[in-house]
Scaffold this active site. Structure first.
Site, PDB file in Angstrom:
ATOM      1  N   GLU A  50    -128.922  -0.666 -30.579  1.00  0.00           N
ATOM      2  CA  GLU A  50    -129.034  -1.442 -29.338  1.00  0.00           C
ATOM      3  C   GLU A  50    -130.485  -1.885 -29.065  1.00  0.00           C
ATOM      4  OE1 GLU A  50    -126.421  -0.249 -26.118  1.00  0.00           O
ATOM      5  OE2 GLU A  50    -125.418   1.186 -27.414  1.00  0.00           O
ATOM      6  N   ASP A 107    -118.553  -2.202 -20.333  1.00  0.00           N
ATOM      7  CA  ASP A 107    -119.457  -1.451 -21.203  1.00  0.00           C
ATOM      8  C   ASP A 107    -120.050  -0.285 -20.392  1.00  0.00           C
ATOM      9  OD1 ASP A 107    -120.982  -0.572 -23.327  1.00  0.00           O
ATOM     10  OD2 ASP A 107    -121.726  -2.548 -23.858  1.00  0.00           O
TER      11      ASP A 107
END
Ligand code: BGC
Ligand code: BGC
Length: 597
Positions: A488, A295
């Protein structure tokens, strides 16, 4: 044989520019032998370049694509590579690809983007409901079609790879990424992981609109304590395997080409450093042969300095690192680690083989540039019709007293309230044009209010009021309220009640003494027990995307409600986490709940 491969590549590039059809992917043997021949030509620098994924707008110079032989580029959320139109993306992609083809071995880049609910960074794209809403449709065929259309729009802009589907199994609605998963059970994760992978990739990665899928975030992203983004999971391994792994197993069986490692830790150890989960479980036990990608700056969170982060993560089994800005130091340090014998060449070769295999399978060497013919159907009426169908089927009817719904299209005076009623940004949520989403109309679409106006009879008087004042004398009201966009960790919350402003809007309308239908726009269940009590009808509409007409289609009875809750609905914050199958399960509405007409 040393000169054969570059020569062949030049030849095939010439063939494609001569617009001759070639069959890029033959059998596995030929893929493997092409990969091996190419690998045999590569210097260690070139191999490390392939393992590096930089963010397009963080390149110091486009020359770096060629000079470092970068393997991949990405666009982060809200970071278009050029003019933000489909055409502009295609132009930028082709330009960047030309730089890659100037490298010594002329290996094309593979370009990734977060097309997580449609090609959502691109102005004008068809934006679908976020996964939480798709989970409520229980319709795998529909989700496969939605992914297919997304892939067609992605491919129309040249992009090869989407960082989707997110197959998190969110257990705690406080988590800001709850909406990115299909629902709270492994059952939904499995069904929709397969549907989405099939839709993105089709039967062959070589298809002209096939896009490489990426199941993410491996593994346990939805299980962190308190729903903390990038947090720690305190489960035992059996629980992770039972609830969070099954979708990966099925995605692998359906040939998912890439998997993204998660930011979270399991019992205190970061996934990005976990050789056990990445190499032993994913690659060896589950037989995953595609690309394991990190990521965004994910390796940076490992303990130690950057060099040790690289050592740990590559040795754990990560094949490509989303750096996204630090590509130069990443390349220098990984080379040092190889020279010092701290990262074995065999590990580098394993990573590069996986990356090259996908590139060969996709036919990128033969067709490195955008297929512009796909632009014709970008955001077409046919694409939008499928997104609208997704909206209709994702709506969950939680309450309907005295058959308030469906509303009559011939109603004389209809009152519509709330800022979410007429705002494309709010109905799209995060990962829409910008990373965090936008609270205004940032891209074309049909708002819920426009959908209502399109649906009622020509004699109906529709009045819209943001704050809900002045509803007296109307025959009914539709109040649309909900969350502001987020993505997020910025969406992590300890309070999931409506804002004071939204509560006031509902009160204003309610005080007019007319039937009130509340439509909730949100990335997760909210604690709205008293608002549900006060409403005559209450609809969970999630984050529907650009096609707000789908809401009116169902409110006025052209289609029935069919959506079923992909998450248990909590009564109050103290109930969270509340998930089906747990002991003392006492939600306001259970998983799978949903009324119909
Ligand atoms: C990017 C996102 C990325 C995020 C990670 C943002 O700047 O636009 O794509 O996910 O950073 O923190
Ligand atoms: C997110 C990923 C995303 C990546 C690239 C990260 O912050 O966690 O889901 O794919 O950024 O934008």
């Amino acid at each position: 044989m040393k000169l054969a491969i570059p020569f062949l590549i030049i030849l095939t590039l010439c063939v494609s520019s001569c617009k001759e059809k070639s069959n890029p992917v033959a059998d596995n043997n030929s893929v493997e032998s092409r990969v091996e021949k190419l690998l045999g030509q590569m210097t260690i620098e070139e191999k490390i370049g392939q393992m590096t994924q930089a963010e397009c707008n963080q390149l110091t110079s486009k020359n770096d694509i060629k000079d470092y032989a970068l393997g991949s580029l990405l666009s982060g959320g809200g970071s278009p590579p050029g003019t933000n139109t489909a055409q502009g993306w295609a132009d930028a992609y082709d330009d960047l690809q030309k730089w890659a083809l100037q490298s010594r071995l002329k290996i094309p880049i593979i370009y990734g983007v977060d097309a997580v609910h449609g090609h959502n960074n691109v102005y004008g794209a068809t934006i679908f409901p976020h996964n939480i809403g798709l989970g409520c449709t229980l319709d795998a065929d529909l989700v496969e079609r939605a992914a297919r259309i997304t892939a067609e729009e992605v491919a129309a802009t040249g992009i090869d790879w989407t960082f989707a589907p997110c197959i998190a199994v969110p257990q705690d609605e406080r988590w800001g990424r709850t909406y990115e998963g299909f629902g709270e059970t492994a059952e939904l994760q499995k069904i929709f992981a397969v549907a989405a992978v099939k839709g993105f990739q089709t039967a062959s990665l070589a298809g002209n609109s096939s896009v490489l899928a990426c199941a993410k975030h491996y593994v346990g992203d939805g299980a962190t304590t308190g729903g903390k983004d990038q947090g720690n999971v305190l489960y035992d391994e059996a629980a992770i395997r039972a609830k969070h792994l099954p979708g990966y197993i099925d995605a692998i069986k359906n040939n998912v080409g890439s998997i993204m490692v998660s930011y979270n830790s399991i019992n205190g150890s970061k996934m990005h450093g976990s050789k056990y989960w990445i190499t032993d479980v994913l690659k060896k036990e589950l037989g995953f042969t595609g690309i394991v990608v990190s990521d965004w700056n994910g390796i940076d969170q490992l303990p130690g300095d950057y060099k040790s982060d690289i050592e740990t993560s590559i040795n754990a089994g990560i094949d490509m690192v989303m750096v996204p800005g630090a590509y130069k130091s990443f390349i220098v340090l990984l080379k040092q680690l190889v020279t010092e014998g701290k990262v074995p060449v065999s590990r580098i070769d394993d990573a590069v083989r996986r990356i090259l295999k996908v590139k060969v399978q996709m036919g990128l060497f033969e067709k490195p540039f955008t297929d512009r013919s796909l632009l014709a159907s970008f955001a077409s009426a046919a694409h939008k019709a499928v997104a609208r169908e997704c909206v209709r089927k994702s709506l969950v009817l939680l309450k309907n007293s005295a058959q308030t719904l469906p509303l009559n299209k011939n109603i004389a005076k209809l009152f519509v309230a709330g800022k979410h009623a007429d705002n494309i940004g709010l109905q799209c949520g995060g990962w829409s044009i910008s990373w965090q989403g936008l609270s205004y109309t940032a891209t074309p679409g049909t708002t819920i209010l426009q959908g209502i106006k399109n649906t009622v009879s020509s004699t109906t008087q529709v009045t819209y009021s943001q704050n809900g004042a002045g509803a007296a004398g109307y025959n009914a009201a539709i109040v649309v309220v909900g969350e502001q966009p987020y993505a997020e960790g910025s969406g992590d919350r300890t309070d999931l009640s409506l804002s004071a402003e939204d509560k006031l809007i509902i009160q204003n309308v309610k005080s007019a003494g007319i039937p009130v239908v509340v439509v909730l726009i949100s990335g997760r269940p909210m604690t709205v027990s008293s608002e549900i009590d006060n409403a005559d009808a209450f609809v969970a509409a999630w984050l529907p995307g650009t096609e707000g007409q789908g809401v009116a289609d169902v409110l006025f009875g052209d289609y029935p409600f069919s959506g079923k809750l992909s998450h248990s609905w909590p009564k109050a914050m103290a109930d969270i986490p509340v998930n089906t199958g747990q002991q003392n399960y006492l939600p306001l509405y259970p998983y799978g709940y949903g009324l119909t007409y």
